[in-house]
Enzyme design. Structure first.
Site, PDB file in Angstrom:
ATOM      1  CG  HIS A  96       5.188  51.598  57.575  1.00 14.43           C
ATOM      2  ND1 HIS A  96       5.428  52.327  56.451  1.00 14.43           N
ATOM      3  CD2 HIS A  96       3.911  51.806  57.900  1.00 14.43           C
ATOM      4  CE1 HIS A  96       4.315  52.951  56.115  1.00 14.43           C
ATOM      5  NE2 HIS A  96       3.375  52.649  56.966  1.00 14.43           N
ATOM      6  CG  ASP A 108       8.257  49.426  49.801  1.00 12.94           C
ATOM      7  OD1 ASP A 108       7.616  49.173  50.828  1.00 12.94           O
ATOM      8  OD2 ASP A 108       8.074  48.837  48.718  1.00 12.94           O
TER       9      ASP A 108
HETATM   10  P1  GDP Z   1       7.994  52.407  54.321  1.00  8.12           P
HETATM   11  O1  GDP Z   1       6.951  51.443  53.888  1.00  8.12           O
HETATM   12  O2  GDP Z   1       7.947  53.682  53.559  1.00  8.12           O
HETATM   13  O3  GDP Z   1       8.009  52.617  55.785  1.00  8.12           O
HETATM   14  O4  GDP Z   1       9.394  51.763  53.932  1.00  8.12           O
HETATM   15  P2  GDP Z   1       9.946  50.295  54.260  1.00  8.12           P
HETATM   16  O5  GDP Z   1       9.882  50.027  55.684  1.00  8.12           O
HETATM   17  O6  GDP Z   1       9.346  49.311  53.343  1.00  8.12           O
HETATM   18  O7  GDP Z   1      11.435  50.417  53.715  1.00  8.12           O
HETATM   19  C1  GDP Z   1      12.364  51.163  54.266  1.00  8.12           C
HETATM   20  C2  GDP Z   1      13.516  50.256  54.624  1.00  8.12           C
HETATM   21  O8  GDP Z   1      14.672  51.035  54.675  1.00  8.12           O
HETATM   22  C3  GDP Z   1      13.392  49.652  56.013  1.00  8.12           C
HETATM   23  O9  GDP Z   1      14.038  48.406  56.037  1.00  8.12           O
HETATM   24  C4  GDP Z   1      14.100  50.650  56.914  1.00  8.12           C
HETATM   25  O10 GDP Z   1      14.627  50.085  58.085  1.00  8.12           O
HETATM   26  C5  GDP Z   1      15.186  51.082  56.003  1.00  8.12           C
HETATM   27  N1  GDP Z   1      15.638  52.450  56.162  1.00  8.12           N
HETATM   28  C6  GDP Z   1      14.900  53.570  56.397  1.00  8.12           C
HETATM   29  N2  GDP Z   1      15.690  54.653  56.358  1.00  8.12           N
HETATM   30  C7  GDP Z   1      16.952  54.194  56.081  1.00  8.12           C
HETATM   31  C8  GDP Z   1      18.215  54.819  55.874  1.00  8.12           C
HETATM   32  O11 GDP Z   1      18.354  56.038  55.908  1.00  8.12           O
HETATM   33  N3  GDP Z   1      19.273  53.999  55.592  1.00  8.12           N
HETATM   34  C9  GDP Z   1      19.165  52.653  55.494  1.00  8.12           C
HETATM   35  N4  GDP Z   1      20.244  51.931  55.212  1.00  8.12           N
HETATM   36  N5  GDP Z   1      17.984  52.029  55.668  1.00  8.12           N
HETATM   37  C10 GDP Z   1      16.902  52.794  55.955  1.00  8.12           C
END
Ligand code: GDP
Length: 430
Positions: A40, A12
């Site tokens: 994701h 995440d």
């Molecule tokens: P992953 O499993 O590593 O892809 O991560 P997730 O999707 O579970 O969590 C990342 C969350 O943070 C998602 O809701 C993204 O839209 C959000 N996100 C990613 N980068 C950023 C950022 O730089 N700022 C903010 N506010 N949200 C972000």
């Protein structure tokens, strides 16, 4: 060339967003491990999506998405995911499924549920997607490989073998309904029908693509600390989350993986059980959870509230090292703009001694965080596109973390969108 996008921590970290962003310049995006147990979240011009099995490059017309041999392939979930994105206006993606990938069967999911039930309070906090029973069967050499769907005689013989093996457990350990060879055969025939048009030797496809100079992106699931070898065993996942495993899980030469982008979130979050040294609780955690990510820190697959904590330099340094990091993408920094002071975990105190080396699980359980407070920047940094325009305290935070973890932060993500990214040190030119 092959680039990997992987996580430094518990998952995440924002890998989906970084992959979606880097996929603009890639030809092929590959999922090489894990299954539909984590997700994701991606925000782009088509809307907001939670992907579980599809690689995060499916939103571009020019890319090919590969579900490689290392993945735990849940065919109904894959096709439901394709249907749901196409329904929302995304062009039908080009998808290839490895003939050597193995399939998550419905009984894997049931065994996962039954085992969590049996363990009760001592459960691992599994997402109950069948991942652990799936990989157990793969290594016990009783899994179903996609290629086997096309050998009817083999299937007939194998479904009987599975019933002979699984039914005693279902009957005597779990007291649940038994499997039948007919039921399993029907399930497999359904999968064959769905997957047939997409099946090929994806490793051969990738080899040819490399010869033609194509650019390949490997997308990891979860993060270093969930790796079965190097993570917080036994609170880990069942396939390796490391970039190095990309060579095996996708079938590409290890030396081709020349860039490893390790994603670190500007604070910590984790799901499931296990030691989490920099964890915070109560109102402090609730506020960070509510403000975190894009609309709160809740599991993309399960909706479970994530456990929250401050940035952990010890865990992240370790996580980056195990990945073989060439670049760190530091994400979700915008979320911290509300804090007067930002605590960072800079060491672990274990039995009265402070260390910056990430220990094995038994010691980790005893570790207490050594926190250092850095001044906050108290403003919204979304929309900023150049590093120099970030507030000084924000740059200090990034540079402090970079020094502690010892790997270069070349990208800073300050929002969920594709363009919410700040490149450092000439990164764009690479
Ligand atoms: P992953 O499993 O590593 O892809 O991560 P997730 O999707 O579970 O969590 C990342 C969350 O943070 C998602 O809701 C993204 O839209 C959000 N996100 C990613 N980068 C950023 C950022 O730089 N700022 C903010 N506010 N949200 C972000």
């Amino acid at each position: 060339m092959v680039q990997a996008v992987v996580g430094a921590n518990w998952g995440d970290e924002g890998k989906g967003k970084i992959t979606d962003m880097l996929a603009e310049k890639a030809d092929i995006i590959v999922r090489f491990q894990g299954g539909a147990n984590a997700g994701h979240t991606i925000v782009n011009n088509y809307g907001k999506f939670a992907l579980h099995t599809l690689p995060s490059g499916v939103f571009y017309g020019h890319t090919t998405s590969v579900i490689a041999n290392g993945v735990a392939l849940n065919i109904p979930v894959l096709f439901e995911e394709i249907r749901s994105i196409v329904e929302r206006g995304v062009p039908m993606p080009k998808i290839l499924v490895s003939d050597r990938a193995q399939m998550v069967m419905s009984y894997h999911i049931l065994f996962d549920q039954y085992e969590e039930e049996r363990l009760g309070g001592k459960s691992f906090g599994s997402t109950k997607s069948g991942i652990a029973p799936f990989y157990s069967d793969k290594f016990a050499k009783i899994g179903f490989q996609v290629s086997e769907l096309f050998d009817e005689n083999l299937l007939k013989e194998k479904v009987q073998r599975i019933c002979d093996l699984k039914n005693p457990l279902l009957e005597h350990l779990y007291h649940k309904p038994l499997l039948t060879p007919e039921g399993l055969l029907e399930e497999l025939h359904g999968y064959r029908q769905m997957v047939e048009p997409y099946v090929c030797d994806t490793a051969a496809f990738l080899y040819q693509a490399l010869k033609e100079g194509k650019s390949i992106l490997l997308e990891g699931q979860l993060g270093s600390l969930k790796d079965p070898d190097h993570g917080i065993y036994p609170m880990v996942t069942s396939s390796s989350t490391l970039a190095g495993y990309g060579a095996v899980g996708a079938g590409v030469p290890p030396y081709e993986i020349s860039k490893i982008v390790t994603v670190c979130k500007a604070y910590s979050s984790a799901v499931g059980a296990g030691a989490f040294v920099s964890e915070i609780f109560g109102d402090e955690a609730d506020e960070l959870r509510r403000r975190g990510g894009d609309g709160g820190e809740f599991g993309a697959t399960t909706g479970r509230p994530r456990r929250m904590g401050w940035f952990d330099c010890v865990a992240s340094k370790y996580g980056c090292r195990l990945q073989g990091t060439t670049d760190v993408a530091f994400t979700v920094l915008d979320v911290l703009g509300y804090l007067d002071e930002i605590p960072v975990c800079v060491g672990y105190e274990i039995d009265g001694e402070v260390t910056t080396e990430f220990p094995t699980t038994a010691l980790l359980e005893r570790a207490k965080p050594v926190l250092k407070k850095l001044p906050g920047w108290k403003c919204d940094i979304r929309g900023i596109r150049s590093y120099e325009e970030l507030p000084e305290n924000c740059r200090n935070y990034i540079e402090f973390v970079e020094k502690q973890i010892g790997f270069p932060i070349t990208m800073v993500s300050n929002g969920p969108g594709r363009n919410d990214i700040i490149y450092r040190q000439g990164e764009t030119a690479r």
